[in-house]
Design a protein around this motif. Structure first.
Motif, PDB file in Angstrom:
ATOM      1  N   LYS A  16       0.860  -1.183   0.000  1.00  0.00           N
ATOM      2  CA  LYS A  16       0.000   0.000   0.000  1.00  0.00           C
ATOM      3  C   LYS A  16       0.895   1.230   0.000  1.00  0.00           C
ATOM      4  CE  LYS A  16      -3.813  -2.204   2.399  1.00  0.00           C
ATOM      5  NZ  LYS A  16      -4.501  -2.372   3.692  1.00  0.00           N
ATOM      6  N   LEU A  17       0.778   2.035  -1.034  1.00  0.00           N
ATOM      7  CA  LEU A  17       1.554   3.278  -1.075  1.00  0.00           C
ATOM      8  C   LEU A  17       0.717   4.355  -0.391  1.00  0.00           C
ATOM      9  CD1 LEU A  17       2.576   1.591  -3.709  1.00  0.00           C
ATOM     10  CD2 LEU A  17       3.627   3.764  -4.313  1.00  0.00           C
ATOM     11  N   MET A  18       1.202   4.817   0.737  1.00  0.00           N
ATOM     12  CA  MET A  18       0.423   5.770   1.534  1.00  0.00           C
ATOM     13  C   MET A  18       0.675   7.194   1.024  1.00  0.00           C
ATOM     14  SD  MET A  18      -0.938   3.550   3.324  1.00  0.00           S
ATOM     15  CE  MET A  18      -1.907   4.530   4.455  1.00  0.00           C
ATOM     16  N   PRO A  21      14.491  12.450 -14.991  1.00  0.00           N
ATOM     17  CA  PRO A  21      15.512  11.414 -14.746  1.00  0.00           C
ATOM     18  C   PRO A  21      15.597  11.061 -13.262  1.00  0.00           C
ATOM     19  CG  PRO A  21      16.411  13.258 -16.009  1.00  0.00           C
ATOM     20  CD  PRO A  21      15.056  13.675 -15.568  1.00  0.00           C
ATOM     21  N   GLN A  22      15.388  12.057 -12.409  1.00  0.00           N
ATOM     22  CA  GLN A  22      15.374  11.857 -10.956  1.00  0.00           C
ATOM     23  C   GLN A  22      14.213  12.685 -10.391  1.00  0.00           C
ATOM     24  OE1 GLN A  22      17.357   9.954  -8.661  1.00  0.00           O
ATOM     25  NE2 GLN A  22      17.724   8.931 -10.619  1.00  0.00           N
ATOM     26  N   PRO A  23      13.673  12.278  -9.232  1.00  0.00           N
ATOM     27  CA  PRO A  23      12.534  13.030  -8.683  1.00  0.00           C
ATOM     28  C   PRO A  23      12.878  14.514  -8.500  1.00  0.00           C
ATOM     29  CG  PRO A  23      12.904  11.005  -7.463  1.00  0.00           C
ATOM     30  CD  PRO A  23      14.055  11.150  -8.399  1.00  0.00           C
ATOM     31  N   THR A  24      11.936  15.371  -8.884  1.00  0.00           N
ATOM     32  CA  THR A  24      12.151  16.815  -8.718  1.00  0.00           C
ATOM     33  C   THR A  24      11.190  17.401  -7.693  1.00  0.00           C
ATOM     34  OG1 THR A  24      10.623  17.319 -10.508  1.00  0.00           O
ATOM     35  CG2 THR A  24      12.938  17.093 -11.111  1.00  0.00           C
ATOM     36  N   THR A  25      10.277  16.579  -7.188  1.00  0.00           N
ATOM     37  CA  THR A  25       9.332  17.059  -6.164  1.00  0.00           C
ATOM     38  C   THR A  25       9.340  16.064  -5.011  1.00  0.00           C
ATOM     39  OG1 THR A  25       7.497  15.840  -7.145  1.00  0.00           O
ATOM     40  CG2 THR A  25       7.820  18.108  -7.902  1.00  0.00           C
ATOM     41  N   PRO A  26       8.831  16.460  -3.847  1.00  0.00           N
ATOM     42  CA  PRO A  26       8.802  15.532  -2.707  1.00  0.00           C
ATOM     43  C   PRO A  26       7.936  14.314  -3.042  1.00  0.00           C
ATOM     44  CG  PRO A  26       8.338  17.768  -2.002  1.00  0.00           C
ATOM     45  CD  PRO A  26       8.345  17.791  -3.487  1.00  0.00           C
ATOM     46  N   ILE A  27       8.230  13.207  -2.348  1.00  0.00           N
ATOM     47  CA  ILE A  27       7.461  11.965  -2.566  1.00  0.00           C
ATOM     48  C   ILE A  27       6.000  12.201  -2.182  1.00  0.00           C
ATOM     49  CG2 ILE A  27       7.143   9.616  -1.698  1.00  0.00           C
ATOM     50  CD1 ILE A  27      10.213   9.465  -1.488  1.00  0.00           C
ATOM     51  N   ALA A  28       5.082  11.804  -3.092  1.00  0.00           N
ATOM     52  CA  ALA A  28       3.661  11.987  -2.823  1.00  0.00           C
ATOM     53  C   ALA A  28       3.024  10.716  -2.271  1.00  0.00           C
ATOM     54  CB  ALA A  28       2.953  12.407  -4.116  1.00  0.00           C
ATOM     55  N   TRP A  29       3.521   9.546  -2.693  1.00  0.00           N
ATOM     56  CA  TRP A  29       3.055   8.257  -2.167  1.00  0.00           C
ATOM     57  C   TRP A  29       4.299   7.374  -1.926  1.00  0.00           C
ATOM     58  CZ3 TRP A  29       0.152  10.770  -5.863  1.00  0.00           C
ATOM     59  CH2 TRP A  29      -1.216  10.889  -5.642  1.00  0.00           C
ATOM     60  N   PRO A  74      -6.146   9.565  -2.268  1.00  0.00           N
ATOM     61  CA  PRO A  74      -6.432   8.133  -2.047  1.00  0.00           C
ATOM     62  C   PRO A  74      -5.145   7.310  -1.974  1.00  0.00           C
ATOM     63  CG  PRO A  74      -6.782   8.717  -4.331  1.00  0.00           C
ATOM     64  CD  PRO A  74      -6.441   9.997  -3.629  1.00  0.00           C
ATOM     65  N   MET A  75      -5.301   6.108  -1.488  1.00  0.00           N
ATOM     66  CA  MET A  75      -4.154   5.210  -1.389  1.00  0.00           C
ATOM     67  C   MET A  75      -3.889   4.577  -2.764  1.00  0.00           C
ATOM     68  SD  MET A  75      -4.008   1.873   1.014  1.00  0.00           S
ATOM     69  CE  MET A  75      -4.605   2.740   2.445  1.00  0.00           C
ATOM     70  N   VAL A  76      -2.619   4.295  -3.068  1.00  0.00           N
ATOM     71  CA  VAL A  76      -2.262   3.609  -4.321  1.00  0.00           C
ATOM     72  C   VAL A  76      -1.791   2.198  -3.963  1.00  0.00           C
ATOM     73  CG1 VAL A  76      -0.661   3.592  -6.276  1.00  0.00           C
ATOM     74  CG2 VAL A  76      -1.609   5.759  -5.464  1.00  0.00           C
ATOM     75  N   HIS A  77      -2.305   1.203  -4.701  1.00  0.00           N
ATOM     76  CA  HIS A  77      -1.935  -0.196  -4.432  1.00  0.00           C
ATOM     77  C   HIS A  77      -0.901  -0.672  -5.444  1.00  0.00           C
ATOM     78  CE1 HIS A  77      -5.192  -0.796  -1.510  1.00  0.00           C
ATOM     79  NE2 HIS A  77      -5.843   0.091  -2.267  1.00  0.00           N
ATOM     80  N   ALA A  78       0.084  -1.422  -4.964  1.00  0.00           N
ATOM     81  CA  ALA A  78       1.093  -1.979  -5.867  1.00  0.00           C
ATOM     82  C   ALA A  78       1.202  -3.479  -5.600  1.00  0.00           C
ATOM     83  CB  ALA A  78       2.439  -1.314  -5.618  1.00  0.00           C
ATOM     84  N   TYR A  79       1.410  -4.244  -6.674  1.00  0.00           N
ATOM     85  CA  TYR A  79       1.587  -5.697  -6.563  1.00  0.00           C
ATOM     86  C   TYR A  79       2.876  -6.028  -7.299  1.00  0.00           C
ATOM     87  CZ  TYR A  79      -3.305  -5.282  -5.350  1.00  0.00           C
ATOM     88  OH  TYR A  79      -4.463  -4.896  -4.762  1.00  0.00           O
ATOM     89  N   LEU A  80       3.845  -6.467  -6.517  1.00  0.00           N
ATOM     90  CA  LEU A  80       5.178  -6.694  -7.077  1.00  0.00           C
ATOM     91  C   LEU A  80       5.353  -8.178  -7.391  1.00  0.00           C
ATOM     92  CD1 LEU A  80       7.493  -4.772  -7.620  1.00  0.00           C
ATOM     93  CD2 LEU A  80       8.336  -5.211  -5.308  1.00  0.00           C
ATOM     94  N   HIS A  81       5.588  -8.479  -8.657  1.00  0.00           N
ATOM     95  CA  HIS A  81       5.785  -9.878  -9.080  1.00  0.00           C
ATOM     96  C   HIS A  81       7.203  -9.993  -9.631  1.00  0.00           C
ATOM     97  CE1 HIS A  81       5.426 -13.545 -11.456  1.00  0.00           C
ATOM     98  NE2 HIS A  81       4.358 -13.852 -10.714  1.00  0.00           N
TER      99      HIS A  81
END
Lengths: 197, 268
Positions: free
Chosen positions: B166-168, B255-263, B175-182
């Protein structure tokens, strides 16, 4: 043979737009050419001002006149004159092109209703003045406006920007932009009213 | 607002600058048959259209007229351009072109004209049908693509080898973002009720490794319904991934994040 192409109408007597549109409905290509001779130049000038590119402007103008040919049945002379209808159609098409160019978005399939303008009615049908005099009036009015006000109206008309987009582009307050445009359009309305009276 | 109050906005509406509530209110009036605003806006369109004359005068290319004429030629009624220009002199013998010949020629011209018009009409109908078929094919393709994507997302989500995260959101209103890592099929990302984004911005998914800089995995936008569903390949061993993160970046990604992490979700 005794058949030959002749002048479709008597020399020196120009048919009205309504007559030409009626003949286009009967698939008379000469009528379309006559309308092009009448309006091709101002329509091309308008489109070139918006598109800023001669070959694109040529393509758009061709599109507009072909649309006129295909959709002649959708134009009702009783609901208003042809010239502003044609200008509105050309402006819509040119602004679509401009937005497409700017946003690089996928071109959607334009249906006829997307480009054909809604009803355009001359406020005072009896008191119309000729095209060249009206054009002079508009140019004189635009020249008389303060630079910033003229720029705001040009951004709206030739670049299709909204109030807030103009405010962002010029760095002016939204209220200021609104009052410039409202004031300019009011003067335009009054000026055209005076010209036709 | 009533029609009298809205009258001051007619020209702005016709110009296309009106926005927000004022625009919505005027359009509500325009949707009512017989409303006074309808004729007011039609007149305003005429006024605004006159601004076309403010464009600098320009001469269209000389070839344009011919191009337009050529383009309509196939659908033009060519019989209209040909009319008799000489009448037979009544003092001359009439035997060369007897009346029945003129009648026959006229009948032939009428039949030809009618046939040409019928063909033109059929050609136009055919062109219209082709256009509709093209549109339907495109819609079908888009639906098929969406279906394929949904199928892939479902496969990753339901695989016993997938690990859910769960990406908070940093913003509690998001809203929350769901990730499923395979390990082989990739990472599936899903979310609902996402706010719309300006076209100049995009969301970007990053793998944050235990050592080194974040690695870009995918860029994406919520769809019109505020949903996200995508599958992206996993380009590093799962054991090396410390966290999954999403940032808001300029269109095209960074190429690299330019803003703070959102999730964000911790993985290892």
């Amino acid at each position: 043979m005794l058949l030959a192409v002749v002048q479709p109408w008597p020399e020196g007597k120009q048919p009205t737009d309504a007559v030409l549109m009626e003949r286009i409905l009967q698939r008379d290509s000469g009528a379309l050419e006559a309308l092009y001779d009448r309006y091709g130049r101002p329509v091309y000038s308008l489109v070139l001002r918006i598109a800023q590119h001669p070959s694109s402007a040529e393509e758009i103008v061709q599109d507009v006149f072909l649309q006129l040919w295909r959709s002649a049945d959708r134009f009702q002379i009783s609901r208003g004159p042809l010239e502003p209808w044609l200008f509105t159609m050309a402006r819509n098409r040119a602004l679509d092109f401009l937005r497409l160019k700017r946003e690089k978005q996928r071109r959607r399939e334009d249906s006829d209703s997307d480009i054909l303008p809604s009803a355009v009615v001359r406020p005072d049908p009896e008191g119309d003045i000729d095209q060249s005099r009206r054009a002079e009036k508009i140019r004189a009015l635009m020249t008389s406006l303060p630079e910033a006000q003229r720029r705001a109206i040009e951004l709206a008309f030739f670049e299709g920007m909204s109030h807030s987009e103009i405010a962002a582009a010029t760095g002016e307050a939204l209220g200021t932009v609104k009052s410039w445009i409202r004031g300019g359009l009011l003067r335009l309305r009054e000026s055209l009213g005076e010209a036709s009276s | 607002m009533n029609c009298e109050q809205l009258a001051a906005l007619y020209e702005e509406y016709a110009l296309g600058v009106l926005e927000g509530e004022e625009r919505a209110e005027l359009e509500a009036h325009l949707a009512r048959p017989g409303d006074q605003c309808i004729s007011g806006v039609a007149q305003a369109r005429w006024v605004v259209a006159q601004l076309a004359h403010a464009a600098p005068d320009a001469q269209p290319p000389a070839t344009l007229r011919g191009k337009i004429a050529d383009a309509v030629k196939p659908s033009a009624d060519t019989s209209r351009a040909a009319v008799p220009i000489e009448k037979p002199n009544s003092s001359e013998p009439r035997a060369i072109f007897p009346a029945w010949a003129w009648v026959a020629a006229a009948a032939l011209a009428l039949i030809t004209g009618y046939t040409v018009r019928q063909m033109n009409s059929q050609n136009e109908q055919l062109a219209q049908l082709r256009k509709q078929m093209k549109l339907a094919t495109m819609q079908n393709q888009a639906l098929q693509n969406q279906l394929d994507l949904d199928r892939m997302v479902a496969m990753v989500m339901m695989s016993p080898d997938s690990v859910p995260f769960k990406l908070m959101p940093k913003d509690k209103n998001m809203p929350m973002v769901h990730a499923y890592l395979h390990p082989h099929m990739g990472v599936a990302i899903t979310a609902d009720q996402m706010p719309s984004m300006p076209s100049a911005r995009t969301l970007q998914l990053w793998f944050v490794p235990k050592k080194g800089n974040p690695v870009s995995i995918a860029i994406f936008h919520p769809d019109a319904a505020g949903q996200i569903a995508l599958v992206a390949p996993v380009n590093m061993p799962m054991t090396e991934i410390a966290a999954l993160a999403v940032t808001d970046e300029p269109a095209g990604g960074s190429p690299q994040p330019t803003t703070p992490i959102a999730w964000m979700a911790q993985v290892n």
